[in-house]
Design an enzyme around this catalytic site. Structure first.
Site, mmCIF file in Angstrom:
data_model
loop_
_atom_site.group_PDB
_atom_site.id
_atom_site.type_symbol
_atom_site.label_atom_id
_atom_site.label_comp_id
_atom_site.label_asym_id
_atom_site.label_seq_id
_atom_site.Cartn_x
_atom_site.Cartn_y
_atom_site.Cartn_z
ATOM 1 N N ARG A 34 0.872 -0.981 0.211
ATOM 2 C CA ARG A 34 -0.052 0.002 0.105
ATOM 3 C C ARG A 34 0.816 1.185 0.063
ATOM 4 N NH1 ARG A 34 -5.696 -0.247 1.754
ATOM 5 N NH2 ARG A 34 -6.164 -2.243 1.394
ATOM 6 N N ARG A 38 -3.077 6.765 1.479
ATOM 7 C CA ARG A 38 -3.476 8.084 2.335
ATOM 8 C C ARG A 38 -2.874 8.534 3.242
ATOM 9 N NH1 ARG A 38 -8.807 4.911 4.034
ATOM 10 N NH2 ARG A 38 -7.296 3.310 3.927
ATOM 11 N N ARG A 47 -7.057 11.783 -4.726
ATOM 12 C CA ARG A 47 -8.130 10.991 -4.551
ATOM 13 C C ARG A 47 -9.268 11.878 -4.584
ATOM 14 N NH1 ARG A 47 -11.953 8.757 -3.504
ATOM 15 N NH2 ARG A 47 -12.626 7.097 -2.098
ATOM 16 N N ASP A 84 -7.298 -2.344 -7.204
ATOM 17 C CA ASP A 84 -7.809 -3.017 -5.782
ATOM 18 C C ASP A 84 -8.277 -4.492 -6.194
ATOM 19 O OD1 ASP A 84 -8.630 -2.179 -2.690
ATOM 20 O OD2 ASP A 84 -10.012 -3.755 -3.758
ATOM 21 N N TYR A 160 -15.538 -11.190 0.660
ATOM 22 C CA TYR A 160 -16.228 -9.787 0.649
ATOM 23 C C TYR A 160 -17.507 -10.199 -0.333
ATOM 24 C CZ TYR A 160 -12.171 -7.428 2.689
ATOM 25 O OH TYR A 160 -11.257 -7.010 3.317
HETATM 26 O O1 CP3 Z 1 -0.439 -1.607 -2.308
HETATM 27 C C1 CP3 Z 1 -0.434 -0.495 -3.358
HETATM 28 O O2 CP3 Z 1 -0.146 0.620 -2.969
HETATM 29 C C2 CP3 Z 1 -1.547 -1.091 -4.279
HETATM 30 C C3 CP3 Z 1 -2.970 -0.717 -4.162
HETATM 31 C C4 CP3 Z 1 -3.649 -1.587 -3.505
HETATM 32 C C5 CP3 Z 1 -4.890 -1.013 -2.731
HETATM 33 N N1 CP3 Z 1 -5.503 -2.235 -2.290
HETATM 34 C C6 CP3 Z 1 -5.552 0.264 -2.975
HETATM 35 C C7 CP3 Z 1 -6.537 0.927 -2.018
HETATM 36 C C8 CP3 Z 1 -3.599 -3.023 -2.944
HETATM 37 C C9 CP3 Z 1 -2.537 -3.969 -3.292
HETATM 38 C C10 CP3 Z 1 -4.871 -3.495 -2.365
HETATM 39 C C11 CP3 Z 1 -5.101 -4.656 -1.949
HETATM 40 C C12 CP3 Z 1 -6.308 -4.802 -1.252
HETATM 41 N N2 CP3 Z 1 -7.679 -4.357 -1.031
HETATM 42 C C13 CP3 Z 1 -6.485 -5.807 0.028
HETATM 43 C C14 CP3 Z 1 -5.485 -6.916 0.286
HETATM 44 C C15 CP3 Z 1 -4.233 -6.277 0.931
HETATM 45 C C16 CP3 Z 1 -4.650 -5.957 2.543
HETATM 46 O O3 CP3 Z 1 -4.292 -4.835 3.035
HETATM 47 O O4 CP3 Z 1 -4.920 -7.038 3.263
HETATM 48 C C17 CP3 Z 1 -7.685 -5.813 0.554
HETATM 49 C C18 CP3 Z 1 -8.325 -6.892 1.455
HETATM 50 C C19 CP3 Z 1 -8.452 -4.867 -0.387
HETATM 51 C C20 CP3 Z 1 -9.955 -4.655 0.007
HETATM 52 C C21 CP3 Z 1 -10.040 -3.082 0.270
HETATM 53 N N3 CP3 Z 1 -9.703 -1.911 -0.338
HETATM 54 C C22 CP3 Z 1 -10.426 -2.612 1.666
HETATM 55 C C23 CP3 Z 1 -11.119 -3.596 2.889
HETATM 56 C C24 CP3 Z 1 -10.753 -1.114 1.677
HETATM 57 C C25 CP3 Z 1 -11.048 -0.317 2.604
HETATM 58 C C26 CP3 Z 1 -10.296 -0.258 3.724
HETATM 59 C C27 CP3 Z 1 -8.934 0.736 3.746
HETATM 60 O O5 CP3 Z 1 -7.962 0.606 3.719
HETATM 61 O O6 CP3 Z 1 -9.557 1.905 3.228
HETATM 62 C C28 CP3 Z 1 -9.803 -0.873 0.444
HETATM 63 C C29 CP3 Z 1 -9.866 0.550 -0.191
HETATM 64 C C30 CP3 Z 1 -8.528 0.776 -0.711
HETATM 65 N N4 CP3 Z 1 -7.791 0.278 -1.496
HETATM 66 C C31 CP3 Z 1 -7.715 1.974 -0.230
HETATM 67 C C32 CP3 Z 1 -6.424 2.043 -1.084
HETATM 68 C C33 CP3 Z 1 -5.415 2.984 -1.391
HETATM 69 C C34 CP3 Z 1 -8.061 3.334 0.348
HETATM 70 C C35 CP3 Z 1 -9.343 3.919 -0.202
HETATM 71 C C36 CP3 Z 1 -9.300 5.394 -0.160
HETATM 72 O O7 CP3 Z 1 -8.088 5.928 -0.825
HETATM 73 O O8 CP3 Z 1 -10.171 6.178 -0.152
#
Ligand code: CP3
Length: 351
Positions: A34, A38, A47, A84, A160
């Protein structure tokens, strides 16, 4: 060539790829799960320009910018596609939305009797903006920095889809027992779709891929074999059958006592190690010479200072003696300060 000697070609390859191929370098390459996100003010700025998170993911221009942001600040050894894991259920016809401050929402499969999904080949056609982003990112990236593509593990994505949200996975596990035929069919669709999805990313330019199986925890051994090991095996075998040869990093977060099974039998090239798992345990679980990736506690990165320095040095010492990619044990949190990331990268690079 004498053993241990490297050809010029080999030593000019990126440190991440060399490590994935089993070389032990004097300093581990580093990237951060990640790393675009944020905790960066410039990420929050772009964003806010997109209507919602999925629109952001489906905009090749914004996704490219998000990938480049952390690399402008820190000399990281890899970039990761900005997208994502939940674009796949979205493309399979299970519309995904992200509720601000809460997380993903889908309509829960467990409340429906008849499960139908888009054909996997058609689903990945819908994801063409993701592959266009990969092409743009490769054009914009310094050629010495490899790009990591990714997907979710079948079970993680299934949870999910089954529950319609994150949180406790009890309802998903109950469905796995109560509706085995339906759940196994869902896992097969996800293995197939994610294999096609990764293959398209590699065709578009990704240099290696990671499978985020983030919800591997809390499973009995038979359930771990059925819900995690078999679907991951199927995904990787299909990817290889599609002609994809790049390294595959598996990250079965929370696998705990089942880590050996996963490392030995899933077909991964390298093993992502979560925060709770000791390096010695992971080394013993993995086949000899397999690269391990991890596993600094993301909270040490929030705290920073001497704590961060001590914990990061301990990670390097614990993983020394075999191929190691420095990373966190889970994703960076929004509370982490960019200055702490800068200090970490400097430390790992020996500065
Ligand atoms: O690593 C990176 O920089 C690449 C981008 C990336 C995102 N999500 C962007 C994201 C990657 C590799 C993911 C994987 C992901 N997404 C996982 C597996 C990794 C982990 O952390 O366990 C999972 C379970 C998800 C599903 C997901 N996406 C959730 C549960 C959420 C909400 C929770 C949160 O952290 O906000 C997201 C949203 C998300 N995916 C964000 C980002 C940068 C934040 C959303 C935003 O910017 O508003």
């Amino acid at each position: 060539m004498a053993p241990g000697e490297q050809s010029a070609e080999q030593s000019s390859r990126p440190a991440l790829i060399r490590t994935l191929n089993g070389e032990t370098l004097s300093r581990p390459p580093i990237w951060i799960m990640r790393q675009a996100g944020r905790y960066l003010p410039e990420y929050r700025e772009i964003r806010s320009r997109a209507r919602n998170f999925l629109d952001f993911c489906y905009s090749p221009a914004l996704a490219t910018e998000a990938v480049l942001q952390p690399l402008r600040r820190f000399p990281l050894d890899a970039a990761i596609l900005f997208s994502d894991i939940l674009v796949v259920p979205d493309a399979l016809g299970r519309a995904v939305s992200f509720v601000e401050g809460e997380g993903p929402r889908l309509s829960p499969l467990i409340e429906e009797d008849d499960w139908r999904f888009e054909d996997p080949a058609k689903a990945v056609q819908r994801l063409s903006p993701v592959y266009e982003a990969v092409e743009r990112i490769k054009e914009a990236l310094d050629p010495s920095v490899p790009l990591i593509g990714f997907c979710g593990g079948p079970w993680t994505v299934a949870t999910y889809m089954l529950q319609g949200e994150g949180g406790e996975k009890d309802r998903s596990r109950r469905a796995a027992y109560a509706r085995p035929g339906d759940v196994d069919a869902l896992l097969s669709v996800l293995a197939e779709t994610n294999a096609l999805h990764l293959s398209k990313q590699v065709q578009a330019g990704a240099d290696c891929v990671q499978i985020f199986e983030s919800w591997s925890e809390g499973l009995t051994e038979p359930l771990f074999r059925r819900l995690i090991l078999e679907p991951t095996k199927k995904l990787i075998a299909r990817l290889r059958a599609l002609g994809v040869t790049v390294p595959v990093i598996g990250f079965p977060r929370g696998a705990g006592p089942h880590l050996t099974l996963f490392a030995q039998e899933s077909g991964v090239t390298a093993l992502g190690v979560d925060t709770q798992t000791p390096a010695s345990y992971a080394r013993a679980a993995a086949p000899a010479g397999m690269a391990l990736q991890g596993n600094l506690d993301p909270q040490a990165l929030v705290v920073g200072g001497e704590v961060l320095e001590r914990e990061a040095r301990a990670v390097m010492a614990d993983f020394a003696g075999g191929p190691h990619i420095f990373n966190l044990g889970h994703g960076i949190t929004p509370e982490a300060k960019p200055e702490h990331v800068a200090a970490l990268v400097k430390l790992v690079k020996g500065g």
